[in-house]
Design a protein around this motif. Sequence first.
Motif, PDB file in Angstrom:
ATOM      1  N   GLU A 234      -5.609   4.713   7.433  1.00 30.65           N
ATOM      2  CA  GLU A 234      -4.883   3.187   7.138  1.00 30.65           C
ATOM      3  C   GLU A 234      -4.786   2.680   5.985  1.00 30.65           C
ATOM      4  OE1 GLU A 234      -3.916  -0.454  10.026  1.00 30.65           O
ATOM      5  OE2 GLU A 234      -6.043   0.204   9.713  1.00 30.65           O
ATOM      6  N   MET A 235      -3.554   2.699   5.407  1.00 29.32           N
ATOM      7  CA  MET A 235      -3.450   1.934   3.928  1.00 29.32           C
ATOM      8  C   MET A 235      -3.112   0.453   4.125  1.00 29.32           C
ATOM      9  SD  MET A 235      -1.150   4.780   1.981  1.00 29.32           S
ATOM     10  CE  MET A 235      -0.958   3.567   0.501  1.00 29.32           C
ATOM     11  N   TYR A 236      -2.383   0.148   5.259  1.00 31.64           N
ATOM     12  CA  TYR A 236      -1.863  -1.367   5.168  1.00 31.64           C
ATOM     13  C   TYR A 236      -1.615  -1.635   6.764  1.00 31.64           C
ATOM     14  CZ  TYR A 236       2.732   0.365   5.196  1.00 31.64           C
ATOM     15  OH  TYR A 236       3.867   1.167   5.437  1.00 31.64           O
ATOM     16  N   ARG A 237      -1.528  -3.038   7.003  1.00 30.74           N
ATOM     17  CA  ARG A 237      -1.487  -3.290   8.622  1.00 30.74           C
ATOM     18  C   ARG A 237      -0.781  -4.619   8.558  1.00 30.74           C
ATOM     19  NH1 ARG A 237      -6.917  -4.319  11.448  1.00 30.74           N
ATOM     20  NH2 ARG A 237      -7.089  -2.028  10.862  1.00 30.74           N
ATOM     21  N   TRP A 238       0.422  -5.002   9.481  1.00 33.34           N
ATOM     22  CA  TRP A 238       0.692  -6.041   9.594  1.00 33.34           C
ATOM     23  C   TRP A 238       0.206  -7.109  10.832  1.00 33.34           C
ATOM     24  CZ3 TRP A 238       4.404  -8.834   6.912  1.00 33.34           C
ATOM     25  CH2 TRP A 238       5.074  -8.186   6.047  1.00 33.34           C
ATOM     26  N   GLU A 239      -0.224  -8.205  10.709  1.00 34.88           N
ATOM     27  CA  GLU A 239      -0.847  -9.166  11.634  1.00 34.88           C
ATOM     28  C   GLU A 239      -0.090 -10.385  11.871  1.00 34.88           C
ATOM     29  OE1 GLU A 239      -4.978  -9.444  11.150  1.00 34.88           O
ATOM     30  OE2 GLU A 239      -5.366  -7.239  11.302  1.00 34.88           O
ATOM     31  N   GLU A 240       0.601 -10.584  12.890  1.00 34.59           N
ATOM     32  CA  GLU A 240       1.622 -11.590  13.046  1.00 34.59           C
ATOM     33  C   GLU A 240       0.955 -12.548  14.179  1.00 34.59           C
ATOM     34  OE1 GLU A 240       5.696 -10.815  13.457  1.00 34.59           O
ATOM     35  OE2 GLU A 240       5.507  -8.912  12.236  1.00 34.59           O
ATOM     36  N   SER A 241       1.165 -13.976  13.812  1.00 33.13           N
ATOM     37  CA  SER A 241       0.968 -14.997  14.735  1.00 33.13           C
ATOM     38  C   SER A 241       1.996 -16.078  14.912  1.00 33.13           C
ATOM     39  CB  SER A 241      -0.619 -15.693  14.554  1.00 33.13           C
ATOM     40  OG  SER A 241      -0.680 -16.241  13.338  1.00 33.13           O
ATOM     41  N   ALA A 242       1.833 -17.130  15.679  1.00 36.16           N
ATOM     42  CA  ALA A 242       2.921 -18.273  15.520  1.00 36.16           C
ATOM     43  C   ALA A 242       2.622 -18.896  14.116  1.00 36.16           C
ATOM     44  CB  ALA A 242       2.505 -19.221  16.792  1.00 36.16           C
ATOM     45  N   GLU A 243       1.558 -19.205  13.504  1.00 33.77           N
ATOM     46  CA  GLU A 243       1.466 -20.053  12.231  1.00 33.77           C
ATOM     47  C   GLU A 243       1.625 -19.089  10.960  1.00 33.77           C
ATOM     48  OE1 GLU A 243      -0.965 -19.743  14.574  1.00 33.77           O
ATOM     49  OE2 GLU A 243      -0.697 -21.305  15.731  1.00 33.77           O
ATOM     50  N   MET A 244       1.234 -17.877  11.052  1.00 35.68           N
ATOM     51  CA  MET A 244       1.412 -17.031   9.765  1.00 35.68           C
ATOM     52  C   MET A 244       1.479 -15.701  10.087  1.00 35.68           C
ATOM     53  SD  MET A 244      -2.707 -17.124   8.726  1.00 35.68           S
ATOM     54  CE  MET A 244      -2.851 -18.922   9.086  1.00 35.68           C
ATOM     55  N   VAL A 245       1.851 -14.791   8.875  1.00 30.25           N
ATOM     56  CA  VAL A 245       1.951 -13.265   8.839  1.00 30.25           C
ATOM     57  C   VAL A 245       0.736 -12.847   7.785  1.00 30.25           C
ATOM     58  CG1 VAL A 245       3.097 -11.239   8.307  1.00 30.25           C
ATOM     59  CG2 VAL A 245       4.166 -13.399   9.578  1.00 30.25           C
ATOM     60  N   LEU A 246      -0.116 -11.896   8.217  1.00 25.64           N
ATOM     61  CA  LEU A 246      -1.033 -11.350   7.279  1.00 25.64           C
ATOM     62  C   LEU A 246      -0.764  -9.862   7.032  1.00 25.64           C
ATOM     63  CD1 LEU A 246      -4.586 -12.410   8.745  1.00 25.64           C
ATOM     64  CD2 LEU A 246      -3.010 -13.815   6.973  1.00 25.64           C
ATOM     65  N   LEU A 247      -0.399  -9.749   5.757  1.00 24.11           N
ATOM     66  CA  LEU A 247      -0.323  -8.300   5.490  1.00 24.11           C
ATOM     67  C   LEU A 247      -1.650  -7.655   4.909  1.00 24.11           C
ATOM     68  CD1 LEU A 247       1.327  -5.620   4.738  1.00 24.11           C
ATOM     69  CD2 LEU A 247       2.310  -6.875   2.786  1.00 24.11           C
ATOM     70  N   ARG A 248      -2.313  -6.892   5.590  1.00 23.08           N
ATOM     71  CA  ARG A 248      -3.704  -6.379   4.998  1.00 23.08           C
ATOM     72  C   ARG A 248      -3.368  -4.971   4.320  1.00 23.08           C
ATOM     73  NH1 ARG A 248      -8.026  -8.805   6.955  1.00 23.08           N
ATOM     74  NH2 ARG A 248      -7.771 -10.303   9.122  1.00 23.08           N
ATOM     75  N   PHE A 249      -4.213  -4.833   3.251  1.00 24.02           N
ATOM     76  CA  PHE A 249      -4.544  -3.388   2.548  1.00 24.02           C
ATOM     77  C   PHE A 249      -5.752  -2.852   2.525  1.00 24.02           C
ATOM     78  CE2 PHE A 249       0.024  -3.389   0.680  1.00 24.02           C
ATOM     79  CZ  PHE A 249       0.457  -4.695   0.635  1.00 24.02           C
ATOM     80  N   PHE A 250      -6.055  -1.879   2.636  1.00 26.51           N
ATOM     81  CA  PHE A 250      -7.260  -1.295   2.679  1.00 26.51           C
ATOM     82  C   PHE A 250      -7.441  -0.225   1.574  1.00 26.51           C
ATOM     83  CE2 PHE A 250      -7.982  -3.097   6.886  1.00 26.51           C
ATOM     84  CZ  PHE A 250      -7.093  -3.213   7.452  1.00 26.51           C
ATOM     85  N   PHE A 251      -8.609  -0.366   0.908  1.00 22.48           N
ATOM     86  CA  PHE A 251      -8.893   0.776  -0.138  1.00 22.48           C
ATOM     87  C   PHE A 251     -10.381   1.040   0.093  1.00 22.48           C
ATOM     88  CE2 PHE A 251      -5.503  -0.754  -2.584  1.00 22.48           C
ATOM     89  CZ  PHE A 251      -5.296  -2.137  -1.999  1.00 22.48           C
TER      90      PHE A 251
END
Length: 692
Positions: A60-77
């Motif tokens: 996995e290189m990246y992942r979207w995580e969404e909630s009511a308050e914010m969105v997190l775009l995660r990157f993995f190395f």
Amino acid sequence: MEATQHLINRLRQTFSEQSFILWLLASHDRQFRLLHQEDHHVGATPSVSTPREAFQVEGEMYRWEESAEMVLLRFFFPEEGQAVVELASEAIVVPSSEKIELLWLSFQLVLAEETIRTKTEEWAKLLQGIRAISSMLDINSIVREIIGNALAVIPAADAGLLHLYDPAIDRLVPKATVGFHDRVFQYFKLRIGESIAGKVYQDGTARIYRTHPETKQAMMDISSENYRILNDAKELGDLNGLLCVPISIANKRIGVLVLHQFHQDKVFTDYDLSVLQGFADQTAIALHNAKLYADARTKHDDLVKRNRIHEALKQLSLQNKGTDSIVRALARMSLKPVIFADWLEQRYYPEDSPIPFSWEELSLLLGNRRNPVSVRLSSLGIGDQHVMLYPLGNGSVLLGCLLIPMKDDRLSELQRVTIEQGSAVLTLDLVKKQSLSSIMYKRTHDLFLGLVDSKGADLQERAQVLGLHPYYPSLVVFAYFSRCHDLTILEANIHRLVTRWKWEFSSSQILVYGFHNHVTILAQPKAATEIKEMVARLQAASEEWEQGAEASLSIGVGSVYTGIERIGKSFEEAKKAAHYLMNRGRYGVARYGDLGVNRLILNQSQEEIDAFVRDVFGPFWEGQEKHQELEHTLLTYMECSQSPQQTARELHIHVNTLYQRLRKIEELLLIDLRQPEDVLKVQLACHLRRES
């Protein structure tokens, strides 16, 4: 900072006017740290709360995580860390996968830039600490400086103790502290083998602990009195990690250096442990020489010269004057001829030096030794001559060796100290060079893969960056190391091979780099003779590594193609040829164009190939001995291109006898040699027998 600014600019382009916050979790961090906060009038500003570390799914290189308050775009190395882009959830526009992958690459550049900056700062602090220690000759002043300098070099630590062995009471006693109450000086005395420091002094093995539970477990055998004293000086319930290394002079340990972590956010790393060991080695020299000064005031002039020597050598290293300058300076200061054999780059310094040993002889003389060795050389007309060998190593890896030819096997005290300090400075210089090379190899690997995966104008641009001529013929070489399980030795082998091939193929190679367990060459030879010479040199390198028994080197050579768009094809062919050798447990060189019919079985395991050969030849191996004669007849018949007359001559039999044997073979193997399908099956089985 250039990479960070580049990342921020790309994020602004990707998310337009939207607010975002950047978080970074490097390999040495315990939690995410704020990298940048961007506020605009469009969209609500995200709340600044530290995100949690996420579990990475393999690949996995990246992942979207969404909630009511914010969105997190995660990157993995992998092995480098994680990064998070925090966005307001309002009016979010999801970018394309190509843009996200470009952001991933930009984050990786930030991590690489941070790694280089951190390493540079650490080396500068280490050398600054060495200068402070070496500038003092009073032992009490030195021990007060040691812990402070060690903490400056390793920022993850916030307290420390220096223990020296006192032979009068057979105990380890504190000589310097930072972060502990001074009462620890009065009563704290460790038995040899007691707690962590006692064990490190006893066996000379450095130790690292990263969490409170494992540190507490390692200290279980400390006496109740010593535990009470240490706990009074500093609350041990807050102890989150610990580094401990021996301080030694030659083979004699004189103490241990311990760094503690109570409140820092960073995590101790194996690199911190190796840096602390290098610092402890320099500290040992400083302590030893300070003791000599205190015991013998008559050596004052020599000790002053020693400081000047060390300062001069250190300045040469800091100013990046190079290995040759350091070696020549050592010769001037020691008043002895000094030769440095660089084991990784297989070069001697100075280059015009008379070489008393070959590389094979040096390998036999040194082996796994890390202590000085005296060798006596006998020569007609010259008499006996001694050569002192000072190996330079980093753990299990031999970096090189200093050679000092002389009439006898003795060095004065000042000469010995000069050589030892020069060895330490050279070692630091070589380790730094090797670390920087590893970082550059990874960047070169990314550039090359980017070239292979590019098309059109992007391909032309990448080729121009690498200095490729778009219409010259190109080929790729892929060399795979196997049977090398020690990662430090593998890294040294990679560095040696890359350096060697850069020099040997300087006229045609565009790039040479190592990555993980393989080395890749991209070359644009100007003539067929260059290709032939290159293959010969590749074969010589493979045989050399096989004889050294450190590793086995399987080398694949792709076909020569004209046009930069076909470099990727040559690369894939080189990898297939190398894996063809490796899967069969072979070393040497295989050109993809010479594999012939073997291309059809590149993806077949050796077990499947052996099973096919058994299916064909099995009837020969069951039953009476006369079947061996039939087997030999069939093999010879196929080698002679099914010519009865030539086969009969080779077997020294009459052609009618041959026909009788061939009929028996057909009956035994249930085949018809007049049927093309049966002939092909037998031909393939015979070929595979010769290849296995």
